[in-house]
Scaffold this active site. Sequence first.
Site, PDB file in Angstrom:
ATOM      1  N   TYR A  56       1.855  22.524 -14.275  1.00 42.60           N
ATOM      2  CA  TYR A  56       2.243  23.651 -15.114  1.00 42.60           C
ATOM      3  C   TYR A  56       2.393  24.916 -14.268  1.00 42.60           C
ATOM      4  O   TYR A  56       1.446  25.351 -13.609  1.00 42.60           O
ATOM      5  CB  TYR A  56       1.226  23.885 -16.233  1.00 42.60           C
ATOM      6  CG  TYR A  56       1.235  22.829 -17.321  1.00 42.60           C
ATOM      7  CD1 TYR A  56       2.251  21.875 -17.407  1.00 42.60           C
ATOM      8  CD2 TYR A  56       0.232  22.790 -18.275  1.00 42.60           C
ATOM      9  CE1 TYR A  56       2.264  20.915 -18.401  1.00 42.60           C
ATOM     10  CE2 TYR A  56       0.229  21.830 -19.282  1.00 42.60           C
ATOM     11  CZ  TYR A  56       1.251  20.896 -19.336  1.00 42.60           C
ATOM     12  OH  TYR A  56       1.248  19.941 -20.328  1.00 42.60           O
ATOM     13  N   ARG A 128       1.816  10.707 -17.193  1.00 39.86           N
ATOM     14  CA  ARG A 128       2.852   9.770 -17.642  1.00 39.86           C
ATOM     15  C   ARG A 128       2.597   8.397 -17.020  1.00 39.86           C
ATOM     16  O   ARG A 128       1.969   8.296 -15.973  1.00 39.86           O
ATOM     17  CB  ARG A 128       4.261  10.255 -17.269  1.00 39.86           C
ATOM     18  CG  ARG A 128       4.788  11.334 -18.200  1.00 39.86           C
ATOM     19  CD  ARG A 128       6.287  11.535 -18.067  1.00 39.86           C
ATOM     20  NE  ARG A 128       6.762  12.513 -19.027  1.00 39.86           N
ATOM     21  CZ  ARG A 128       7.127  12.245 -20.278  1.00 39.86           C
ATOM     22  NH1 ARG A 128       7.064  10.993 -20.715  1.00 39.86           N
ATOM     23  NH2 ARG A 128       7.547  13.193 -21.082  1.00 39.86           N
ATOM     24  N   SER A 157      -1.467  10.424 -21.468  1.00 38.91           N
ATOM     25  CA  SER A 157      -0.407  11.165 -22.155  1.00 38.91           C
ATOM     26  C   SER A 157       0.862  10.341 -22.080  1.00 38.91           C
ATOM     27  O   SER A 157       1.138   9.689 -21.065  1.00 38.91           O
ATOM     28  CB  SER A 157      -0.204  12.532 -21.485  1.00 38.91           C
ATOM     29  OG  SER A 157       0.777  13.297 -22.172  1.00 38.91           O
ATOM     30  N   ASN A 158       1.616  10.326 -23.176  1.00 44.14           N
ATOM     31  CA  ASN A 158       2.911   9.634 -23.222  1.00 44.14           C
ATOM     32  C   ASN A 158       2.788   8.131 -22.973  1.00 44.14           C
ATOM     33  O   ASN A 158       3.668   7.516 -22.370  1.00 44.14           O
ATOM     34  CB  ASN A 158       3.879  10.248 -22.203  1.00 44.14           C
ATOM     35  CG  ASN A 158       4.127  11.719 -22.448  1.00 44.14           C
ATOM     36  OD1 ASN A 158       4.635  12.098 -23.498  1.00 44.14           O
ATOM     37  ND2 ASN A 158       3.736  12.562 -21.495  1.00 44.14           N
ATOM     38  N   GLY A 283       1.271  25.799 -27.835  1.00 43.75           N
ATOM     39  CA  GLY A 283       1.799  26.140 -26.526  1.00 43.75           C
ATOM     40  C   GLY A 283       2.300  27.556 -26.349  1.00 43.75           C
ATOM     41  O   GLY A 283       2.634  27.962 -25.237  1.00 43.75           O
TER      42      GLY A 283
END
Length: 321
Positions: A56, A128, A157-158, A283
Amino acid sequence: MNTAEIPTGRLIYGCMGLGGAWDAPGYTDDDVARAAAAIDAALAIGVELFDHADIYSMGKAEAVFGEVLAARPGLREKIRLQSKCGIRLWENGLNNYYDLSHASIMERVEGILARLRTGHLDTLLFHRPDPLLDRREAARAVSELLADGRIGAVGVSNMSAAQMEYLQDSLTVPIVANQLEMSLAVRDWVDSGVTVNHRQGAGNPFPHGTLEHCMGRGIELQAYGSLANGRYTGAVPADELDDAGRATAALVRELGEEFGVAPESVLLGWLMRHPAAISPVIGTTSPARIAACGDAVSVAARMDRLQWYRLWITARGEFIP
């Protein structure tokens, strides 16, 4: 079960927008001040869990958060931190690739902790699925990080149900969370459950059964993109929405007036009303918009079946099978 008894998730603050521009070489005092304002707004609505990833703002999101923690002794003990690793950006001549090798996990966690200026993460998420994953390597990294206290738990995640199950078989601790894109605008996760054996299900990319897998095993579902990029709360002009989008935005406003809350709380309350106890990740970096999310839990407790279905079917733009 009445609506007041329906289990709901918790609000999570997502730090993806902190740290300034992704292509900027560093961060400024203003970036730190904006991070502090967003953190304060999140704390004011009861947020305890702050969500990061090592990519990020190219690490700057964690770095400015670490600046705030360093300036406020005692804050770390009042919050929970999670971060993600597994995506490598603009390295070795590639825009991006995935790496959940033992060496990469250990290296990335070291960097995360240094930037956040903390000795541990409450939860580490694998960002991922890595097609070259050696689950034994990943499990070894998790065991080492747990043993020395650098992480308290592991999540993903994902990932689909099958991917989680495959990884879980090599872990000595349970996967505690799966973070997926889920919102009133991105509805594949809920549509997949009712369009089995129907033409409307053709082309649905959501891995069917993932929701049920998480619910059955007590894996927290965390929803990123939960505010739908302002699609139904005024950030997107009405003339840029299709008929279903305009009708949904109007219905969100109507229900907001009925509940006496901001539209953002209606959107998040719709997610949290689902029996999966979905935890929305907020977010936005706007303190005002963060504050507008503060009634989501109460909306989830008050939203009845008809209101929930009206929002879903209106957003779909077509009847359910």
